[in-house]
Design a protein around this motif. Structure first.
Motif, mmCIF file in Angstrom:
data_model
loop_
_atom_site.group_PDB
_atom_site.id
_atom_site.type_symbol
_atom_site.label_atom_id
_atom_site.label_comp_id
_atom_site.label_asym_id
_atom_site.label_seq_id
_atom_site.Cartn_x
_atom_site.Cartn_y
_atom_site.Cartn_z
ATOM 1 N N VAL A 137 -1.322 -3.219 -7.976
ATOM 2 C CA VAL A 137 -1.234 -2.843 -6.561
ATOM 3 C C VAL A 137 -1.435 -1.339 -6.334
ATOM 4 N N PRO A 138 -0.939 -0.438 -7.205
ATOM 5 C CA PRO A 138 -1.216 0.989 -6.972
ATOM 6 C C PRO A 138 -2.703 1.331 -6.909
ATOM 7 N N THR A 139 -3.537 0.576 -7.618
ATOM 8 C CA THR A 139 -4.981 0.836 -7.514
ATOM 9 C C THR A 139 -5.488 0.474 -6.118
ATOM 10 N N LEU A 140 -4.846 -0.514 -5.500
ATOM 11 C CA LEU A 140 -5.200 -0.866 -4.126
ATOM 12 C C LEU A 140 -4.715 0.209 -3.159
ATOM 13 N N LEU A 141 -3.519 0.721 -3.408
ATOM 14 C CA LEU A 141 -2.998 1.803 -2.567
ATOM 15 C C LEU A 141 -3.866 3.052 -2.698
ATOM 16 N N GLU A 142 -4.372 3.279 -3.890
ATOM 17 C CA GLU A 142 -5.291 4.399 -4.097
ATOM 18 C C GLU A 142 -6.548 4.213 -3.241
ATOM 19 N N ALA A 143 -7.067 2.984 -3.218
ATOM 20 C CA ALA A 143 -8.252 2.701 -2.402
ATOM 21 C C ALA A 143 -7.950 2.890 -0.919
ATOM 22 N N ILE A 144 -6.770 2.441 -0.500
ATOM 23 C CA ILE A 144 -6.374 2.611 0.903
ATOM 24 C C ILE A 144 -6.287 4.090 1.256
ATOM 25 N N SER A 145 -5.659 4.876 0.386
ATOM 26 C CA SER A 145 -5.508 6.306 0.671
ATOM 27 C C SER A 145 -6.867 6.997 0.743
ATOM 28 N N PHE A 146 -7.789 6.585 -0.110
ATOM 29 C CA PHE A 146 -9.134 7.169 -0.070
ATOM 30 C C PHE A 146 -9.833 6.805 1.237
ATOM 31 N N ASN A 147 -9.720 5.538 1.637
ATOM 32 C CA ASN A 147 -10.343 5.114 2.897
ATOM 33 C C ASN A 147 -9.768 5.882 4.084
ATOM 34 N N LEU A 148 -8.477 6.152 4.033
ATOM 35 C CA LEU A 148 -7.850 6.901 5.125
ATOM 36 C C LEU A 148 -8.386 8.332 5.187
ATOM 37 N N ILE A 149 -8.641 8.922 4.028
ATOM 38 C CA ILE A 149 -9.232 10.267 4.011
ATOM 39 C C ILE A 149 -10.603 10.236 4.684
ATOM 40 N N VAL A 150 -11.378 9.218 4.361
ATOM 41 C CA VAL A 150 -12.725 9.090 4.931
ATOM 42 C C VAL A 150 -12.660 8.851 6.440
ATOM 43 N N GLU A 151 -11.675 8.063 6.867
ATOM 44 C CA GLU A 151 -11.621 7.623 8.267
ATOM 45 C C GLU A 151 -10.646 8.432 9.119
ATOM 46 N N LYS A 152 -10.004 9.439 8.541
ATOM 47 C CA LYS A 152 -8.895 10.108 9.238
ATOM 48 C C LYS A 152 -9.286 10.685 10.595
ATOM 49 N N GLY A 153 -10.537 11.104 10.738
ATOM 50 C CA GLY A 153 -10.969 11.655 12.014
ATOM 51 C C GLY A 153 -11.019 10.630 13.125
ATOM 52 N N GLN A 154 -11.030 9.348 12.756
ATOM 53 C CA GLN A 154 -11.118 8.273 13.750
ATOM 54 C C GLN A 154 -9.766 7.606 14.004
ATOM 55 N N ILE A 155 -8.732 8.055 13.289
ATOM 56 C CA ILE A 155 -7.416 7.425 13.405
ATOM 57 C C ILE A 155 -6.501 8.323 14.235
ATOM 58 N N PRO A 156 -5.839 7.779 15.253
ATOM 59 C CA PRO A 156 -4.899 8.586 16.046
ATOM 60 C C PRO A 156 -3.822 9.216 15.163
ATOM 61 N N LYS A 157 -3.348 10.393 15.560
ATOM 62 C CA LYS A 157 -2.385 11.136 14.737
ATOM 63 C C LYS A 157 -1.141 10.320 14.423
ATOM 64 N N HIS A 158 -0.598 9.657 15.441
ATOM 65 C CA HIS A 158 0.655 8.930 15.217
ATOM 66 C C HIS A 158 0.461 7.779 14.236
ATOM 67 N N LYS A 159 -0.709 7.140 14.303
ATOM 68 C CA LYS A 159 -0.970 6.030 13.387
ATOM 69 C C LYS A 159 -1.206 6.547 11.974
ATOM 70 N N LEU A 160 -1.932 7.655 11.858
ATOM 71 C CA LEU A 160 -2.161 8.248 10.543
ATOM 72 C C LEU A 160 -0.834 8.665 9.918
ATOM 73 N N ASN A 161 0.050 9.219 10.727
ATOM 74 C CA ASN A 161 1.366 9.619 10.219
ATOM 75 C C ASN A 161 2.154 8.400 9.730
ATOM 76 N N GLN A 162 2.095 7.301 10.478
ATOM 77 C CA GLN A 162 2.780 6.072 10.057
ATOM 78 C C GLN A 162 2.260 5.595 8.701
ATOM 79 N N LEU A 163 0.958 5.663 8.528
ATOM 80 C CA LEU A 163 0.355 5.209 7.278
ATOM 81 C C LEU A 163 0.744 6.122 6.111
ATOM 82 N N ILE A 164 0.760 7.421 6.363
ATOM 83 C CA ILE A 164 1.159 8.366 5.310
ATOM 84 C C ILE A 164 2.610 8.133 4.920
ATOM 85 N N GLN A 165 3.476 7.959 5.922
ATOM 86 C CA GLN A 165 4.892 7.723 5.636
ATOM 87 C C GLN A 165 5.096 6.409 4.887
ATOM 88 N N ALA A 166 4.246 5.430 5.168
ATOM 89 C CA ALA A 166 4.336 4.153 4.456
ATOM 90 C C ALA A 166 3.892 4.297 3.002
#
Length: 254
Positions: free
Chosen positions: A192-221
């Motif tokens: 599962v950590p390899t999946l979380l790594e993929a998720i974190s990478f995707n978030l870096i790529v997509e961060k400009g399209q994600i609202p701040k509050h949602k990005l913060n929720q994902l980081i905290q998760a």
């Protein structure tokens, strides 16, 4: 000897010795079929050994007309495992994503008493056709949480959740909790950590399209996974880097 989950997932759907791209199921190949013709071909699935064998190819070319007979076959526990798996695979190629197609398949994945290989193939089909289905995401969450369920099925559920819900803090919470739970299977906890790594990478790529509050929720998760202390568990080194990068980018936004 522990078998690598990712390797098993990669190989699980090389069906009948052939890989997925060998057969086109595009609408341009669709043909008009009678119910009797479709059923006759499905009844010959047991003899199929290659994707281009006529019974399978004939059904695929029928496209949406074949969906309901294929679903009936997948659900039929009196049919052989092979026939049901081929029917599920056919549905993944036809890609009918209506609720009427998805709901019966969900029931197969939920049923722990059903044939394991059929459940595995149906899980793959749902990953293919139900990417925007909240009901499917909910089922995969339930499967992943259930420690009594089969390891491979839970691993497929984790992979599906990564593909379907990588921008959901609820999905990230579920994945992180699998890693944190020392009672869970170590192989799954390591995968599962390899999946979380993929998720974190995707978030870096997509961060400009994600609202701040949602990005913060994902980081905290994501962050609690970095606090896990377990000598048997090796987290991907880039996971921490990715999370720190996300945190820094969020602070810049603020």
């Amino acid at each position: 000897m522990v078998v690598n989950i990712q390797k098993k997932i990669n190989l699980a759907f090389i069906v009948l010795g052939c890989s997925l791209p060998l057969l086109s199921a595009s609408p341009s190949n669709a043909q008009t079929c009678t119910e009797a013709e479709i059923q006759a071909n499905i009844e010959n699935f047991q003899a199929v050994n290659r994707l281009y064998d006529p019974p399978f190819g004939n059904v695929i070319q029928c496209q949406k007309e074949a969906v309901q007979p294929l679903i009936v076959t997948v659900l039929d526990q009196n049919s052989t495992s092979k026939v049901r798996r081929i029917a599920a695979f056919a549905l993944s190629l036809i890609k009918e994503s209506s609720p009427a197609a998805i709901q019966p398949l969900i029931k197969v994945v939920e049923n722990q008493q059903d044939d394991l290989e059929v459940r595995r193939n149906v899980a793959f089909t749902l990953r293919t056709i139900a990417k925007d289905s909240p009901e499917t995401i909910a089922v995969f969450i339930d499967v992943l949480k259930d420690q009594q369920d089969n390891l491979e099925i839970r691993s497929h559920a984790a992979t599906a959740l990564t593909e379907m819900g990588h921008n959901s803090s609820e999905v990230v919470d579920v994945l992180v909790n699998v890693v944190k739970n020392q009672q869970s299977h170590l192989e799954l906890r390591s995968y599962v950590p390899t999946l979380l790594e993929a998720i974190s990478f995707n978030l870096i790529v997509e961060k400009g399209q994600i609202p701040k509050h949602k990005l913060n929720q994902l980081i905290q998760a994501l962050k609690p996974v970095l606090e896990i202390q377990d000598e048997d568990l090796l987290l991907p080194p880039t996971l921490r880097t990715n999370i720190n990068t996300l945190q820094a980018s969020l602070q810049k936004k603020i």
